[in-house]
Design an enzyme around this catalytic site. Structure first.
Site, PDB file in Angstrom:
ATOM      1  N   ARG A   1     -19.979  42.151  23.690  1.00 53.37           N
ATOM      2  CA  ARG A   1     -21.006  43.089  23.246  1.00 53.37           C
ATOM      3  C   ARG A   1     -22.343  42.613  23.790  1.00 53.37           C
ATOM      4  O   ARG A   1     -22.571  41.407  23.935  1.00 53.37           O
ATOM      5  CB  ARG A   1     -21.097  43.133  21.708  1.00 53.37           C
ATOM      6  CG  ARG A   1     -19.977  43.870  21.014  1.00 53.37           C
ATOM      7  CD  ARG A   1     -20.084  45.390  21.215  1.00 53.37           C
ATOM      8  NE  ARG A   1     -19.031  46.103  20.514  1.00 53.37           N
ATOM      9  CZ  ARG A   1     -17.880  46.521  21.043  1.00 53.37           C
ATOM     10  NH1 ARG A   1     -17.613  46.287  22.318  1.00 53.37           N
ATOM     11  NH2 ARG A   1     -16.996  47.174  20.322  1.00 53.37           N
TER      12      ARG A   1
ATOM     13  N   ASP B   1     -20.710  44.336  31.335  1.00 54.70           N
ATOM     14  CA  ASP B   1     -20.085  45.620  31.000  1.00 54.70           C
ATOM     15  C   ASP B   1     -20.693  46.195  29.725  1.00 54.70           C
ATOM     16  O   ASP B   1     -20.451  47.344  29.384  1.00 54.70           O
ATOM     17  CB  ASP B   1     -18.570  45.403  30.819  1.00 54.70           C
ATOM     18  CG  ASP B   1     -17.792  46.706  30.711  1.00 54.70           C
ATOM     19  OD1 ASP B   1     -18.046  47.625  31.525  1.00 54.70           O
ATOM     20  OD2 ASP B   1     -16.944  46.812  29.803  1.00 54.70           O
TER      21      ASP B   1
ATOM     22  N   GLU C   1     -27.276  50.727  25.154  1.00 55.71           N
ATOM     23  CA  GLU C   1     -26.365  51.490  26.031  1.00 55.71           C
ATOM     24  C   GLU C   1     -26.621  52.978  25.846  1.00 55.71           C
ATOM     25  O   GLU C   1     -26.766  53.417  24.703  1.00 55.71           O
ATOM     26  CB  GLU C   1     -24.911  51.158  25.695  1.00 55.71           C
ATOM     27  CG  GLU C   1     -24.581  49.703  26.008  1.00 55.71           C
ATOM     28  CD  GLU C   1     -23.131  49.327  25.695  1.00 55.71           C
ATOM     29  OE1 GLU C   1     -22.325  50.212  25.350  1.00 55.71           O
ATOM     30  OE2 GLU C   1     -22.816  48.134  25.783  1.00 55.71           O
TER      31      GLU C   1
ATOM     32  N   HIS D   1     -19.742  49.935  30.171  1.00 55.71           N
ATOM     33  CA  HIS D   1     -18.840  49.716  29.036  1.00 55.71           C
ATOM     34  C   HIS D   1     -17.484  50.393  29.276  1.00 55.71           C
ATOM     35  O   HIS D   1     -17.050  51.254  28.502  1.00 55.71           O
ATOM     36  CB  HIS D   1     -19.486  50.244  27.743  1.00 55.71           C
ATOM     37  CG  HIS D   1     -18.908  49.633  26.503  1.00 55.71           C
ATOM     38  ND1 HIS D   1     -19.657  49.314  25.405  1.00 55.71           N
ATOM     39  CD2 HIS D   1     -17.631  49.286  26.186  1.00 55.71           C
ATOM     40  CE1 HIS D   1     -18.881  48.796  24.465  1.00 55.71           C
ATOM     41  NE2 HIS D   1     -17.650  48.771  24.920  1.00 55.71           N
TER      42      HIS D   1
ATOM     43  N   SER E   1     -14.692  48.429  30.913  1.00 58.46           N
ATOM     44  CA  SER E   1     -13.691  47.478  31.404  1.00 58.46           C
ATOM     45  C   SER E   1     -12.336  47.628  30.718  1.00 58.46           C
ATOM     46  O   SER E   1     -11.305  47.284  31.276  1.00 58.46           O
ATOM     47  CB  SER E   1     -14.191  46.041  31.242  1.00 58.46           C
ATOM     48  OG  SER E   1     -14.497  45.772  29.885  1.00 58.46           O
TER      49      SER E   1
HETATM   50  N1  NAP Z   1     -16.174  46.090  27.061  1.00 59.24           N
HETATM   51  C1  NAP Z   1     -15.201  46.777  26.490  1.00 59.24           C
HETATM   52  O1  NAP Z   1     -14.855  47.866  26.944  1.00 59.24           O
HETATM   53  C2  NAP Z   1     -14.484  46.191  25.294  1.00 59.24           C
HETATM   54  C3  NAP Z   1     -13.218  46.697  24.966  1.00 59.24           C
HETATM   55  C4  NAP Z   1     -12.526  46.119  23.894  1.00 59.24           C
HETATM   56  C5  NAP Z   1     -13.095  45.071  23.185  1.00 59.24           C
HETATM   57  N2  NAP Z   1     -14.345  44.613  23.524  1.00 59.24           N
HETATM   58  C6  NAP Z   1     -14.946  43.492  22.765  1.00 59.24           C
HETATM   59  O2  NAP Z   1     -14.083  42.364  22.789  1.00 59.24           O
HETATM   60  C7  NAP Z   1     -14.050  41.783  21.491  1.00 59.24           C
HETATM   61  C8  NAP Z   1     -12.832  40.914  21.319  1.00 59.24           C
HETATM   62  O3  NAP Z   1     -11.679  41.711  21.204  1.00 59.24           O
HETATM   63  P1  NAP Z   1     -10.234  41.061  20.879  1.00 59.24           P
HETATM   64  O4  NAP Z   1      -9.271  42.182  20.775  1.00 59.24           O
HETATM   65  O5  NAP Z   1      -9.958  39.948  21.809  1.00 59.24           O
HETATM   66  O6  NAP Z   1     -10.533  40.452  19.424  1.00 59.24           O
HETATM   67  P2  NAP Z   1      -9.654  39.454  18.555  1.00 59.24           P
HETATM   68  O7  NAP Z   1      -8.254  39.424  19.026  1.00 59.24           O
HETATM   69  O8  NAP Z   1      -9.943  39.758  17.152  1.00 59.24           O
HETATM   70  O9  NAP Z   1     -10.249  38.004  18.934  1.00 59.24           O
HETATM   71  C9  NAP Z   1     -11.547  37.635  18.671  1.00 59.24           C
HETATM   72  C10 NAP Z   1     -11.733  36.186  19.108  1.00 59.24           C
HETATM   73  O10 NAP Z   1     -13.119  35.853  18.995  1.00 59.24           O
HETATM   74  C11 NAP Z   1     -13.210  34.583  18.397  1.00 59.24           C
HETATM   75  N3  NAP Z   1     -14.450  34.402  17.645  1.00 59.24           N
HETATM   76  C12 NAP Z   1     -14.858  35.076  16.540  1.00 59.24           C
HETATM   77  N4  NAP Z   1     -16.017  34.567  16.106  1.00 59.24           N
HETATM   78  C13 NAP Z   1     -16.334  33.552  16.941  1.00 59.24           C
HETATM   79  C14 NAP Z   1     -17.396  32.622  16.982  1.00 59.24           C
HETATM   80  N5  NAP Z   1     -18.362  32.640  16.058  1.00 59.24           N
HETATM   81  N6  NAP Z   1     -17.415  31.716  17.983  1.00 59.24           N
HETATM   82  C15 NAP Z   1     -16.417  31.665  18.896  1.00 59.24           C
HETATM   83  N7  NAP Z   1     -15.366  32.514  18.898  1.00 59.24           N
HETATM   84  C16 NAP Z   1     -15.334  33.448  17.929  1.00 59.24           C
HETATM   85  C17 NAP Z   1     -12.021  34.515  17.449  1.00 59.24           C
HETATM   86  O11 NAP Z   1     -11.778  33.171  17.164  1.00 59.24           O
HETATM   87  P3  NAP Z   1     -10.575  32.669  16.223  1.00 59.24           P
HETATM   88  O12 NAP Z   1      -9.385  32.681  17.131  1.00 59.24           O
HETATM   89  O13 NAP Z   1     -10.996  31.328  15.830  1.00 59.24           O
HETATM   90  O14 NAP Z   1     -10.459  33.668  15.104  1.00 59.24           O
HETATM   91  C18 NAP Z   1     -10.944  35.215  18.242  1.00 59.24           C
HETATM   92  O15 NAP Z   1     -10.274  34.308  19.076  1.00 59.24           O
HETATM   93  C19 NAP Z   1     -14.143  42.996  20.564  1.00 59.24           C
HETATM   94  O16 NAP Z   1     -14.581  42.638  19.269  1.00 59.24           O
HETATM   95  C20 NAP Z   1     -15.154  43.860  21.292  1.00 59.24           C
HETATM   96  O17 NAP Z   1     -16.473  43.484  20.912  1.00 59.24           O
HETATM   97  C21 NAP Z   1     -15.045  45.161  24.555  1.00 59.24           C
END
Ligand code: NAP
Length: 321
Positions: free
Chosen positions: A234, A258, A263, A282, A284
């Site tokens: 984000r 991205d 935005e 946004h 990817s």
């Molecule tokens: N650009 C785009 O089009 C797009 C598309 C989809 C998603 N996204 C973004 O990508 C994010 C991640 O998605 P995901 O599906 O991978 O989520 P997820 O499976 O819930 O994983 C989130 C990860 O972030 C880690 N995390 C949370 N708080 C943290 C902190 N304070 N410091 C370090 N690491 C931390 C978590 O750690 P733990 O393992 O310790 O819980 C977990 O490993 C979404 O929330 C969204 O913002 C962007």
């Protein structure tokens, strides 16, 4: 559960946007709410909201109309724009579309890495100008990536980069050993120590109060002057002014972004034209056919909901992801 459920489809005016939804038509009452006024009218008596594109805080404005709501399914992976205190404190269950975007985003990261290493932008520009200019390009094998956020997407990115010979280190919230993919996952406190070793820094954490601004001047200054930063998480995770200053000062070599603080990225932003910066809108995670996959996930979860079974992808509302 025998009662006919009422499902509000937020942000859409017809079933076409989400293939498969029409199969529920006989079984449930579907109410389409493309805007906030329609949502206010649709919420009373509704059990379920299928949400896709609230601007931050908008559901909160009509929250008092949600008198029977039990479940919100979100078509994104990040729920930062959805959550607000009354929803967090309520018993309404929130699920997201975690997992659907992983492969596309990992491929996108690989594409960015190759774009930088193989200088493809320059090749396109020289071709346009009909200039034959032989150059040497970087190898990616043996370089090092730091993936910050080792969740569903971060892990797929790690797999993809490893497959092309990049060494990958991961940072999560807390240090843990014996991770089946990464071995050691480093804790957030190790970030500044690990940054100077990375050629590629990929940021893909959710936006939470703990991650906002996690990349600022100190983090960019800690990076190698040859490193590239990739943010798919984000915009709010990054201090954009500090990034711009660091790029201008040569603290890092490039940034592929991205997501942005605002935005669409305003036309006046220096990020559009700074050397080494790749701006994408946004996108990817989005690939041809993904609405069908989103629809399948929702339908599967809806069947579970009707059967009283555990739902997939339940969000920890207090943690924010
Ligand atoms: N650009 C785009 O089009 C797009 C598309 C989809 C998603 N996204 C973004 O990508 C994010 C991640 O998605 P995901 O599906 O991978 O989520 P997820 O499976 O819930 O994983 C989130 C990860 O972030 C880690 N995390 C949370 N708080 C943290 C902190 N304070 N410091 C370090 N690491 C931390 C978590 O750690 P733990 O393992 O310790 O819980 C977990 O490993 C979404 O929330 C969204 O913002 C962007």
């Amino acid at each position: 559960m025998s009662e006919r459920s009422v499902v509000v489809v937020q942000g859409r005016s017809d079933p076409e946007g989400l293939p498969g939804l029409e199969t529920l038509a006989g079984e449930v009452e579907l109410r389409y709410a493309p805007d906030l006024d329609r949502l206010r009218e649709a919420l009373p008596g509704a059990d379920v909201v299928l949400g896709s594109n609230f601007r931050s805080g908008r559901l909160r404005e009509v929250w008092s109309a949600a008198d029977r709501l039990r479940w919100i399914h979100w078509t994104g992976a990040g729920v930062d724009a959805l959550l607000f205190p009354e929803l967090i404190e309520s018993e309404v269950v929130v699920t997201n579309s975690r997992g659907i975007y992983d492969g596309a985003m990992a491929e996108y990261v690989l594409g960015l890495v190759l774009d930088y290493a193989k200088d493809l932008g320059r090749t396109h520009a020289l071709q346009q100008a009909r200039v034959w200019q032989h150059r040497l390009t970087e190898r990616i094998a043996g370089t090092r990536a730091l993936v910050v956020g080792t969740g569903s997407i971060g892990r797929e990115i790690a797999r993809m980069l490893r497959a092309v010979g990049i060494e990958v280190t991961g940072v999560g919230r807390r240090r843990r050993e014996n991770d089946p993919l990464l071995g050691t996952v480093h804790g957030r406190e190790a970030l500044d120590r690990l940054l100077p070793e990375a050629d590629w820094v990929v940021l893909v954490t959710p936006r939470t109060p703990q991650t906002e601004g996690m990349f600022g001047a100190a983090q960019f200054e800690a990076m190698k002057p040859t490193a590239r930063f990739i943010n798919l998480g984000r915009g709010a995770l990054v201090d954009e002014e500090a990034l711009i200053a660091a790029l201008r000062a040569g603290a890092l070599a490039g940034a592929a972004l991205d997501v942005f603080g605002t935005e669409p990225l305003p036309p006046a932003s220096p990020l559009w034209t700074l050397p080494g910066v790749i701006v994408s809108p946004h996108m990817s995670g989005d690939f041809f056919g993904y609405p069908r996959v989103l629809g399948e996930l929702f339908l599967d979860n809806f069947r579970r909901y009707r059967a009283g079974e555990p739902l997939r992808n339940v969000v920890d509302k207090a943690a924010g992801y």
